[in-house]
Structures are given as structure tokens and as C-alpha cells.
Design a protein around this motif. Structure first.
Motif, short mmCIF file in Angstrom:
data_model
loop_
_atom_site.label_atom_id
_atom_site.label_comp_id
_atom_site.label_asym_id
_atom_site.label_seq_id
_atom_site.Cartn_x
_atom_site.Cartn_y
_atom_site.Cartn_z
N UNK A 178 63.09 -9.60 15.84
CA UNK A 178 62.71 -8.21 16.13
C UNK A 178 63.59 -7.24 15.34
N UNK A 179 63.55 -7.37 14.02
CA UNK A 179 64.42 -6.55 13.19
C UNK A 179 63.74 -5.42 12.46
N UNK A 195 62.58 -5.23 19.95
CA UNK A 195 61.59 -4.36 19.34
C UNK A 195 60.48 -5.17 18.68
N UNK A 196 59.63 -4.50 17.88
CA UNK A 196 58.51 -5.19 17.25
C UNK A 196 58.98 -6.26 16.26
N UNK A 197 58.18 -7.31 16.17
CA UNK A 197 58.46 -8.41 15.26
C UNK A 197 57.27 -8.59 14.33
N UNK A 198 57.31 -9.62 13.50
CA UNK A 198 56.17 -9.93 12.64
C UNK A 198 54.98 -10.45 13.43
N UNK A 199 55.20 -10.79 14.69
CA UNK A 199 54.12 -11.28 15.55
C UNK A 199 53.56 -10.14 16.41
N UNK A 200 54.45 -9.44 17.07
CA UNK A 200 54.05 -8.36 17.98
C UNK A 200 54.51 -7.02 17.41
N UNK A 218 54.63 -3.06 6.50
CA UNK A 218 55.95 -3.70 6.50
C UNK A 218 55.84 -5.18 6.81
N UNK A 219 55.00 -5.52 7.78
CA UNK A 219 54.81 -6.93 8.15
C UNK A 219 54.26 -7.73 6.99
N UNK A 220 53.24 -7.21 6.34
CA UNK A 220 52.64 -7.94 5.22
C UNK A 220 53.62 -8.08 4.06
N UNK A 221 54.43 -7.06 3.83
CA UNK A 221 55.45 -7.16 2.79
C UNK A 221 56.48 -8.22 3.16
N UNK A 222 56.83 -8.32 4.43
CA UNK A 222 57.78 -9.35 4.87
C UNK A 222 57.21 -10.74 4.64
N UNK A 223 55.93 -10.93 4.96
CA UNK A 223 55.31 -12.23 4.71
C UNK A 223 55.27 -12.55 3.22
#
Length: 213
Positions: free
Chosen positions: A55-56, A63-68, A76-81
Motif C-alpha cells: 500500500x505505497x 492505503x490503496x494498493x495495486x489490487x485495491x 499509476x497502477x498500470x505504470x507500476x505493472x
């Protein structure tokens, strides 16, 4: 340049998926030191174990994660993946153990009507040798597993409704079976972590997934 197969390092790449109470995190840690999975070790050294549950994304605990995550964090999530898969590609001859990843994201986000297409991600994970281990347990074993977890949980209320986990288990099973990655569906019911780690190591060996080509 070709390399003698006997000299090639063990570099398995596994994604653990599963709902809560399915031992996936304990199993991930166990395999991270399993001699037949990552090689014999006389001392501990850096071996990556990563998770989409981190949750970073914001400066807050839990906080929010790549899942929730809320919709505004999708870029941001897609860039992390994309960053993760690029790192895996650059270090393709190292072992990678992932505790929940894109299938959990698909399942979680689908509940709010948001369908994620991760075909592009799996197209890059597949040639690297990634496989999915889906940790499941029999429905009637969840109450006992909850009792054990409540002894150590800092947030026991999250285990009040076991129906949530049963439903999520079905959703993850469906998502895993749609995946193009090799799949081991692992029943953890009544089995210890060491036994389960041996079963995963055996399956990876049988499917020639312990070493890269």
C-alpha cells in the motif's frame, strides 16, 4: 553462447494467488529458502519477494494498493505493472516470488464494474517462465483457519464474513483458469507449509520451470 544446463542457475518465477487464509504468504516465504526451488544456501542473501498488496501509493497506512485502488490511481497502477514486468525482463535469470499480482487486481476491480485487460502483461510474463500457484482450501476448513488467524491478527473484524473469501476464491479460480500462464491449483487444506513447499517445487521441476532456457 550456449550454457551447460547443469551450470544454469535456478531462477523460478512464481505468482501466488488466493484469498485470505490460504497460506500463500507463508508458502512464499518458505519457497524463498527452499533448496530445491532457489538452490541450497549456507547463509541468507537478497532474494526478492514482492507483492501487489503493498500500500505505497499514498502516504497512509493501509492505503490503496495495486489490487485495491480508486479509479484515479489507474494510470499509476498500470505504470507500476509496466515497471515490474520490465524489471523481471531485465533480471530474467533470477528467481522471482510474487505474493498476489494481476489476477487479484482483475478480481478486485471487476467488483466495481472495471474490467482490466492484462493480456499484454501475460504476453511478457509467459516467455520469462512465470507460473501461477493458486492456493485454495475446502469450504468447510475456513472456520478453523480463521480461528488460527485470530490469534495473531491485528484486524480481526476483516474475518467476520467468511462468505467473502469463498466468493473471492471462486473468482480467482475462474481468473486463473483464463490465464495463459501455467497453473497449479494447490489445495492447502490440512497440509503444512513444508509439505506444500515441496509440492510446488516438485511441480516446477516436473514442468521444467526451475531454470531459464
Amino acid at each position: 553462447m550456449s550454457t551447460n544446463a547443469a551450470l544454469r542457475p535456478l531462477c523460478p518465477k512464481v505468482i501466488f494467488e488466493g484469498t485470505r487464509l490460504t497460506k500463500k504468504t507463508d508458502l512464499a516465504f518458505a519457497l524463498n529458502e527452499h533448496a530445491r526451488f532457489v538452490g541450497p544456501r549456507k547463509y541468507r542473501y537478497h532474494s526478492p519477494l514482492v507483492s501487489a498488496e503493498w500500500s505505497g501509493l499514498t502516504n497512509e497506512a493501509w492505503g490503496p494498493s495495486l489490487i485495491s485502488f480508486p479509479p484515479e490511481y489507474e494510470p499509476t497502477v498500470l505504470e507500476a505493472y509496466r515497471t515490474w514486468v520490465r524489471l523481471f525482463e531485465l533480471h530474467r535469470y533470477y528467481s522471482w516470488i510474487v505474493d498476489r499480482f494481476h489476477l487479484s487486481t482483475q478480481v478486485q476491480q471487476a467488483r466495481s464494474g472495471h474490467r482490466f485487460d492484462f493480456d499484454w502483461l501475460e504476453e511478457r510474463l509467459h516467455p520469462l517462465g512465470f507460473a501461477v500457484v493458486l492456493c485454495c482450501r475446502q469450504a468447510d476448513s475456513f472456520p478453523r483457519a480463521r480461528e488460527q488467524r485470530l490469534r495473531v491478527s491485528g484486524n480481526p473484524a476483516q474475518y467476520d464474513d467468511l462468505g467473502i473469501f469463498l466468493h473471492e476464491q471462486d473468482e480467482l479460480r475462474a481468473a486463473a483458469r483464463r490465464s495463459r500462464l501455467p497453473l497449479l491449483e494447490l489445495d492447502v487444506t490440512g497440509r503444512g507449509v513444508d509439505e506444500l513447499a515441496d509440492a510446488v517445487a516438485d511441480w516446477f521441476a516436473e514442468h521444467n520451470l526451475l531454470k531459464a532456457d
